[in-house]
Scaffold this motif. Sequence first.
Motif, PDB file in Angstrom:
ATOM      1  N   LEU A  96       0.923  -0.675  -0.006  1.00  0.00           N
ATOM      2  CA  LEU A  96      -0.021   0.042  -0.008  1.00  0.00           C
ATOM      3  C   LEU A  96       0.455   1.222  -0.268  1.00  0.00           C
ATOM      4  N   ASP A  97       2.675   1.589   0.489  1.00  0.00           N
ATOM      5  CA  ASP A  97       3.370   2.046   0.312  1.00  0.00           C
ATOM      6  C   ASP A  97       4.183   2.391  -1.007  1.00  0.00           C
ATOM      7  N   THR A  98       4.321   1.537  -1.369  1.00  0.00           N
ATOM      8  CA  THR A  98       5.291   1.357  -1.978  1.00  0.00           C
ATOM      9  C   THR A  98       4.679   0.833  -4.091  1.00  0.00           C
ATOM     10  N   GLN A  99       4.829   1.432  -4.964  1.00  0.00           N
ATOM     11  CA  GLN A  99       4.207   0.446  -6.362  1.00  0.00           C
ATOM     12  C   GLN A  99       5.994  -0.362  -5.880  1.00  0.00           C
ATOM     13  N   ASP A 100       7.029  -1.121  -5.538  1.00  0.00           N
ATOM     14  CA  ASP A 100       7.640  -2.487  -5.352  1.00  0.00           C
ATOM     15  C   ASP A 100       6.417  -3.387  -6.138  1.00  0.00           C
ATOM     16  N   TRP A 101       6.238  -3.246  -5.419  1.00  0.00           N
ATOM     17  CA  TRP A 101       4.660  -4.567  -4.980  1.00  0.00           C
ATOM     18  C   TRP A 101       3.600  -4.282  -6.649  1.00  0.00           C
ATOM     19  N   ASN A 102       3.316  -3.183  -7.157  1.00  0.00           N
ATOM     20  CA  ASN A 102       2.520  -3.182  -8.408  1.00  0.00           C
ATOM     21  C   ASN A 102       3.036  -4.060  -9.624  1.00  0.00           C
ATOM     22  N   LEU A 103       3.166  -5.064  -9.822  1.00  0.00           N
ATOM     23  CA  LEU A 103       3.490  -5.772 -11.336  1.00  0.00           C
ATOM     24  C   LEU A 103       2.174  -5.963 -11.628  1.00  0.00           C
ATOM     25  N   SER A 104       1.618  -5.193 -12.886  1.00  0.00           N
ATOM     26  CA  SER A 104       1.191  -6.248 -13.746  1.00  0.00           C
ATOM     27  C   SER A 104       1.246  -5.828 -15.004  1.00  0.00           C
ATOM     28  N   SER A 105       0.697  -6.617 -16.209  1.00  0.00           N
ATOM     29  CA  SER A 105       0.309  -5.961 -17.311  1.00  0.00           C
ATOM     30  C   SER A 105      -0.384  -5.259 -18.102  1.00  0.00           C
ATOM     31  N   GLU A 106      -0.307  -4.608 -18.961  1.00  0.00           N
ATOM     32  CA  GLU A 106      -1.809  -4.208 -19.392  1.00  0.00           C
ATOM     33  C   GLU A 106      -2.475  -5.149 -20.013  1.00  0.00           C
ATOM     34  N   LYS A 107      -4.224  -4.747 -20.166  1.00  0.00           N
ATOM     35  CA  LYS A 107      -4.703  -4.976 -20.828  1.00  0.00           C
ATOM     36  C   LYS A 107      -4.878  -5.068 -22.702  1.00  0.00           C
ATOM     37  N   LYS A 108      -5.226  -6.886 -23.020  1.00  0.00           N
ATOM     38  CA  LYS A 108      -4.987  -6.898 -24.244  1.00  0.00           C
ATOM     39  C   LYS A 108      -6.782  -6.577 -23.994  1.00  0.00           C
ATOM     40  N   ILE A 109      -7.375  -6.172 -25.810  1.00  0.00           N
ATOM     41  CA  ILE A 109      -8.784  -5.988 -25.730  1.00  0.00           C
ATOM     42  C   ILE A 109      -8.578  -6.064 -27.239  1.00  0.00           C
ATOM     43  N   TRP A 110      -9.771  -7.629 -27.338  1.00  0.00           N
ATOM     44  CA  TRP A 110      -9.795  -7.427 -28.910  1.00  0.00           C
ATOM     45  C   TRP A 110     -11.140  -7.927 -28.786  1.00  0.00           C
ATOM     46  N   GLN A 111     -11.415  -8.053 -30.242  1.00  0.00           N
ATOM     47  CA  GLN A 111     -12.881  -8.172 -30.855  1.00  0.00           C
ATOM     48  C   GLN A 111     -12.495 -10.594 -31.073  1.00  0.00           C
ATOM     49  N   VAL A 112     -13.464 -10.761 -30.857  1.00  0.00           N
ATOM     50  CA  VAL A 112     -14.130 -12.308 -32.060  1.00  0.00           C
ATOM     51  C   VAL A 112     -14.579 -13.121 -32.212  1.00  0.00           C
ATOM     52  N   THR A 113     -15.060 -13.864 -32.783  1.00  0.00           N
ATOM     53  CA  THR A 113     -16.382 -14.366 -33.661  1.00  0.00           C
ATOM     54  C   THR A 113     -16.438 -16.115 -33.368  1.00  0.00           C
ATOM     55  N   PHE A 114     -16.971 -16.951 -33.048  1.00  0.00           N
ATOM     56  CA  PHE A 114     -17.304 -17.694 -33.008  1.00  0.00           C
ATOM     57  C   PHE A 114     -18.170 -18.677 -33.968  1.00  0.00           C
TER      58      PHE A 114
END
Length: 210
Positions: free
Chosen positions: A179-197
């Motif tokens: 909560l006090d540091t960004q050292d533990w903030n580890l995440s990828s960017e969201k990949k968003i796309w359209q898909v049709t089945f």
Amino acid sequence: MPCSEKTDMHAAIRNALLNIMFILLTALFSSTTLAAKGHIEIESFHLIKSDENLYINVQADIDLSTTMKQALEKGVDLYFVTRLLIMKPRWYWLDKEVARSKERIGLSYQALTRQYRLLQRGQSQSFPTLKDALQALGHQPDLLIKEHTPLLSDTSYTAILQIWLDVSRLSKPFQLEWLDTQDWNLSSEKKIWQVTFPLAPTTDNESDYR
């Protein structure tokens, strides 16, 4: 050559060398900062239909911050989540989740054997180096996608893919530190796309992400 021309030439050479040094130092500082903070970058992903089931293959580049590496060596287990959501757009309300894949993988360090271990679906793998373990962590094939409702043919859905460090699995002292540091903030960017089945046999289902 007149003295004034020599002076100008020397000044130009000195300025050019200073510019080169500045560029090199900036690049070095940027790469060092990136390594100190850690990162997750999703490099590729593919939706696959096999034996009436739907899967996703994910390839990511993962590195830990210096703080995470130190905590890992002190016996703190780290857990990473890979999640895919398939949403059905609704103009009259919020999009509806119709399918998902969620995989949690644990990463730990065994001090006695000096090896790193990945724990996934109740099975473990050991690696001699952290680099090897992170490469295996980033390679996630055949993640099962569970459908809440049948996916309709010729219907466009929105797919959302992300990988992150699950800080909720850390002990309370580390959660407070997060909560006090960004050292533990580890995440990828969201990949968003359209898909049709149904999926086309030759499509990789990743070319239209944003």
